[in-house]
Design an enzyme around this catalytic site. Structure first.
Site, PDB file in Angstrom:
ATOM      1  N   LEU A 125       0.843  -1.197   0.000  1.00 49.45           N
ATOM      2  CA  LEU A 125       0.000   0.000   0.000  1.00 49.45           C
ATOM      3  C   LEU A 125       0.884   1.257   0.000  1.00 49.45           C
ATOM      4  O   LEU A 125       0.771   2.125  -0.862  1.00 49.45           O
ATOM      5  CB  LEU A 125      -0.912  -0.018   1.235  1.00 49.45           C
ATOM      6  CG  LEU A 125      -1.774   1.215   1.491  1.00 49.45           C
ATOM      7  CD1 LEU A 125      -2.863   1.346   0.434  1.00 49.45           C
ATOM      8  CD2 LEU A 125      -2.436   1.144   2.884  1.00 49.45           C
ATOM      9  N   PRO A 128       6.643   5.986  -1.424  1.00 47.68           N
ATOM     10  CA  PRO A 128       7.531   7.018  -0.874  1.00 47.68           C
ATOM     11  C   PRO A 128       6.778   8.292  -0.495  1.00 47.68           C
ATOM     12  O   PRO A 128       7.062   8.910   0.519  1.00 47.68           O
ATOM     13  CB  PRO A 128       8.529   7.266  -2.009  1.00 47.68           C
ATOM     14  CG  PRO A 128       8.552   5.980  -2.769  1.00 47.68           C
ATOM     15  CD  PRO A 128       7.168   5.403  -2.669  1.00 47.68           C
ATOM     16  N   GLU A 362       1.307  -0.231  10.202  1.00 49.19           N
ATOM     17  CA  GLU A 362      -0.151  -0.461  10.132  1.00 49.19           C
ATOM     18  C   GLU A 362      -0.916   0.718  10.756  1.00 49.19           C
ATOM     19  O   GLU A 362      -1.965   0.556  11.366  1.00 49.19           O
ATOM     20  CB  GLU A 362      -0.542  -1.820  10.717  1.00 49.19           C
ATOM     21  CG  GLU A 362       0.105  -2.943   9.914  1.00 49.19           C
ATOM     22  CD  GLU A 362      -0.694  -4.214   9.759  1.00 49.19           C
ATOM     23  OE1 GLU A 362      -1.912  -4.189   9.966  1.00 49.19           O
ATOM     24  OE2 GLU A 362      -0.079  -5.235   9.407  1.00 49.19           O
ATOM     25  N   THR A 364       0.309   4.805  12.295  1.00 52.54           N
ATOM     26  CA  THR A 364       1.002   5.347  13.474  1.00 52.54           C
ATOM     27  C   THR A 364       0.006   5.529  14.628  1.00 52.54           C
ATOM     28  O   THR A 364      -1.214   5.520  14.427  1.00 52.54           O
ATOM     29  CB  THR A 364       1.596   6.731  13.150  1.00 52.54           C
ATOM     30  OG1 THR A 364       0.499   7.597  12.787  1.00 52.54           O
ATOM     31  CG2 THR A 364       2.599   6.675  12.006  1.00 52.54           C
TER      32      THR A 364
HETATM   33  N1  COS Z   1     -13.504   0.146   6.365  1.00 46.92           N
HETATM   34  C1  COS Z   1     -14.083   0.254   5.128  1.00 46.92           C
HETATM   35  N2  COS Z   1     -14.073   1.400   4.433  1.00 46.92           N
HETATM   36  C2  COS Z   1     -13.477   2.468   4.994  1.00 46.92           C
HETATM   37  C3  COS Z   1     -12.870   2.419   6.246  1.00 46.92           C
HETATM   38  C4  COS Z   1     -12.907   1.198   6.951  1.00 46.92           C
HETATM   39  N3  COS Z   1     -12.341   1.063   8.151  1.00 46.92           N
HETATM   40  N4  COS Z   1     -12.347   3.624   6.540  1.00 46.92           N
HETATM   41  C5  COS Z   1     -12.633   4.408   5.501  1.00 46.92           C
HETATM   42  N5  COS Z   1     -13.318   3.723   4.560  1.00 46.92           N
HETATM   43  C6  COS Z   1     -13.830   4.212   3.284  1.00 46.92           C
HETATM   44  C7  COS Z   1     -14.743   5.397   3.579  1.00 46.92           C
HETATM   45  O1  COS Z   1     -16.063   4.974   3.809  1.00 46.92           O
HETATM   46  C8  COS Z   1     -14.633   6.212   2.304  1.00 46.92           C
HETATM   47  O2  COS Z   1     -15.458   5.651   1.307  1.00 46.92           O
HETATM   48  P1  COS Z   1     -16.528   6.577   0.508  1.00 46.92           P
HETATM   49  O3  COS Z   1     -15.675   7.636  -0.164  1.00 46.92           O
HETATM   50  O4  COS Z   1     -17.166   5.623  -0.437  1.00 46.92           O
HETATM   51  O5  COS Z   1     -17.431   7.137   1.544  1.00 46.92           O
HETATM   52  C9  COS Z   1     -13.186   5.960   1.863  1.00 46.92           C
HETATM   53  O6  COS Z   1     -12.768   4.743   2.503  1.00 46.92           O
HETATM   54  C10 COS Z   1     -12.263   7.088   2.262  1.00 46.92           C
HETATM   55  O7  COS Z   1     -12.311   7.220   3.652  1.00 46.92           O
HETATM   56  P2  COS Z   1     -11.780   8.501   4.426  1.00 46.92           P
HETATM   57  O8  COS Z   1     -12.379   9.728   3.823  1.00 46.92           O
HETATM   58  O9  COS Z   1     -11.983   8.253   5.869  1.00 46.92           O
HETATM   59  O10 COS Z   1     -10.230   8.466   4.057  1.00 46.92           O
HETATM   60  P3  COS Z   1      -9.045   9.405   4.492  1.00 46.92           P
HETATM   61  O11 COS Z   1      -8.243   9.719   3.318  1.00 46.92           O
HETATM   62  O12 COS Z   1      -9.552  10.514   5.373  1.00 46.92           O
HETATM   63  O13 COS Z   1      -8.129   8.404   5.374  1.00 46.92           O
HETATM   64  C11 COS Z   1      -7.236   7.361   7.334  1.00 46.92           C
HETATM   65  C12 COS Z   1      -8.467   7.886   6.578  1.00 46.92           C
HETATM   66  C13 COS Z   1      -6.314   8.469   7.789  1.00 46.92           C
HETATM   67  C14 COS Z   1      -7.830   6.652   8.541  1.00 46.92           C
HETATM   68  C15 COS Z   1      -6.477   6.360   6.422  1.00 46.92           C
HETATM   69  O14 COS Z   1      -5.831   7.016   5.359  1.00 46.92           O
HETATM   70  C16 COS Z   1      -5.460   5.538   7.170  1.00 46.92           C
HETATM   71  O15 COS Z   1      -5.793   4.569   7.837  1.00 46.92           O
HETATM   72  N6  COS Z   1      -4.150   5.892   7.024  1.00 46.92           N
HETATM   73  C17 COS Z   1      -3.082   5.111   7.559  1.00 46.92           C
HETATM   74  C18 COS Z   1      -2.627   4.123   6.548  1.00 46.92           C
HETATM   75  C19 COS Z   1      -1.826   3.048   7.197  1.00 46.92           C
HETATM   76  O16 COS Z   1      -2.217   2.471   8.213  1.00 46.92           O
HETATM   77  N7  COS Z   1      -0.714   2.732   6.565  1.00 46.92           N
HETATM   78  C20 COS Z   1       0.114   1.688   7.017  1.00 46.92           C
HETATM   79  C21 COS Z   1       0.154   0.665   5.937  1.00 46.92           C
HETATM   80  S1  COS Z   1       0.723  -0.856   6.469  1.00 46.92           S
HETATM   81  S2  COS Z   1       2.614  -0.586   6.855  1.00 46.92           S
END
Ligand code: COS
Length: 380
Positions: A125, A128, A362, A364
């Site tokens: 996912l 950079p 996963e 921060t």
């Molecule tokens: N389950 C299912 N769908 C989800 C969801 C969840 N837990 N969280 C969000 N969505 C969906 C939303 O419903 C939205 O869909 P619609 O546009 O159809 O309504 C879409 O995804 C976008 O959601 P949102 O607007 O909340 O996205 P953001 O860009 O604001 O991001 C965070 C939210 C910050 C929570 C997210 O980008 C995130 O988790 N970032 C961290 C990433 C991460 O953990 N990386 C590590 C990778 S592994 S090393």
């Protein structure tokens, strides 16, 4: 309310503990020093059914529940957190999204070899320029002939150098900014070029690689779930994956407490065991209390997921709390061991180096707070 584990959960926990204590823990220090990825361990874990604990039996998994899986991750991580993350990413981040979102053909093709531990899985996912803001990813998938041509770079891919199956996220709709234009794909190792193996602070027995997707052409049936639904796949996968990382953190913290306790009853100063000094006893008591709380949060989130109930915020709470406990406990373990804790002669410093990443990957700790606060304030 029943806090007791079922017989099956206890048996799986005992199996994982026995294997971890005999086949992993004695080598963890060497693997850490040599930066060695112990590939053979995952084949053995596969034979025991521990590479697909919560994967249905009809897809060659052990058919146990998510709580059992989390118990396994704690035991493996207590012995070696690098082994723990390898199994966590392989299972939660690569196998389970195929089980959940895959077509029947995709499940039959990809899941059994993963669940048996014959091959490893990875989740690509992060890029950079796209970490916490996962929706801003720039890898593209463009329709061409009978399939998709995928181009881009991925970063910090756990298992990247050893995996055969990759869950990859790419933008299929370049006209749409953010999360809405993202789709998920299933790629093989020959679609992916490993460009670099990361040098890390800890988790030296795990692999973390940078990847290049150099116009890999994959057929249409490699799309996972629906087009432009990839972000939901990623988020739902991370909702479960974070519970696994919480379990990893609990395992590291428990290992740190075990080491500190064992040392405290051996080491004598001022004519008595240091375990008899209140300064040390109180540290051990605080460590044990925090670990118990972290473990309960983790098991609660796992139980919610298993019951099919909302678990995003609860998993985020478990990870936020357990990762903090892992860092604090491993830091305190070094303090109990004093100068020895700072040396490579004892594993406390390894636990400390391994613990830190649980506050970062996963999602921060700051991202976990965003997830929790959004849930808390929804509708207000
Ligand atoms: N389950 C299912 N769908 C989800 C969801 C969840 N837990 N969280 C969000 N969505 C969906 C939303 O419903 C939205 O869909 P619609 O546009 O159809 O309504 C879409 O995804 C976008 O959601 P949102 O607007 O909340 O996205 P953001 O860009 O604001 O991001 C965070 C939210 C910050 C929570 C997210 O980008 C995130 O988790 N970032 C961290 C990433 C991460 O953990 N990386 C590590 C990778 S592994 S090393």
């Amino acid at each position: 309310m029943d806090f007791a584990l079922t017989n099956e959960q206890r048996e799986i926990q005992a199996l994982a503990r026995e294997f971890a204590e005999s086949e992993i823990a004695p080598h963890a220090g060497d693997w850490d020093r040599e930066h060695r990825f112990p590939r053979e361990v995952f084949a053995k874990l596969g034979e025991l059914g521990l590479m697909g604990v919560c994967v249905p039996e009809e897809l060659a998994g052990a058919g146990a529940d998510f709580v059992s899986y989390v118990l396994v991750l704690e035991e493996l991580s207590r012995a070696d957190a690098g082994v723990g993350v390898t199994v966590a990413v392989h299972t939660s981040a690569a196998t389970l999204p195929i089980v959940t979102f895959g077509t029947e053909e995709q499940k039959q093709l990809f899941v059994p070899p993963l669940a048996r531990g014959e091959v490893l899985g990875a989740f690509a996912l992060t890029e950079p320029g796209s970490g916490s803001d996962a929706g801003s990813l720039r890898t593209t998938a463009v329709r061409e002939g009978d399939g998709w041509r995928i181009s881009g770079t991925k970063q910090w891919c756990t298992n990247g150098s050893h995996a055969s199956t990759f869950v990859v996220f790419a933008r299929t709709d370049p006209g749409t900014e953010g999360a809405r234009g993202v789709s998920a794909f299933l790629l093989d190792a020959d679609h992916v070029e490993v460009t670099r193996e990361e040098e890390k602070l800890g988790l030296h027995s795990s692999s973390t690689a940078d990847l290049r997707l150099d116009g890999a052409l994959v057929p249409f049936d490699r799309l996972l779930h629906e087009e432009r639904k990839g972000f939901a796949v990623a988020m739902a996968t991370l909702d479960g994956g974070r519970i696994g990382i919480a379990a990893q953190a609990v395992g590291i913290a428990q290992a740190a407490l075990d080491t500190a306790s064992a040392y405290a009853v051996e080491r004598e100063q001022f004519g008595s065991r240091i375990a008899d000094f209140q300064a040390i006893r109180f540290k051990l008591a605080d460590m044990a209390t925090e670990i118990a709380a972290a473990r309960q949060l983790t098991l609660r989130a796992a139980w919610l997921k298993q019951a099919g109930l909302p678990h995003g915020a609860e998993g985020a709470m478990a990870k936020l709390f357990a990762s903090r406990v892992a860092v604090r406990t491993s830091q305190e373990a070094i303090q109990v061991l004093g100068g020895y804790g700072y040396t490579r002669e004892f594993p406390a410093e390894r636990f400390y180096r391994d613990a830190k990443i649980t506050e970062i990957y996963e999602g921060t700790s700051e991202i976990q707070r965003i997830v929790i606060a959004r849930q808390l304030l929804r509708g207000l």
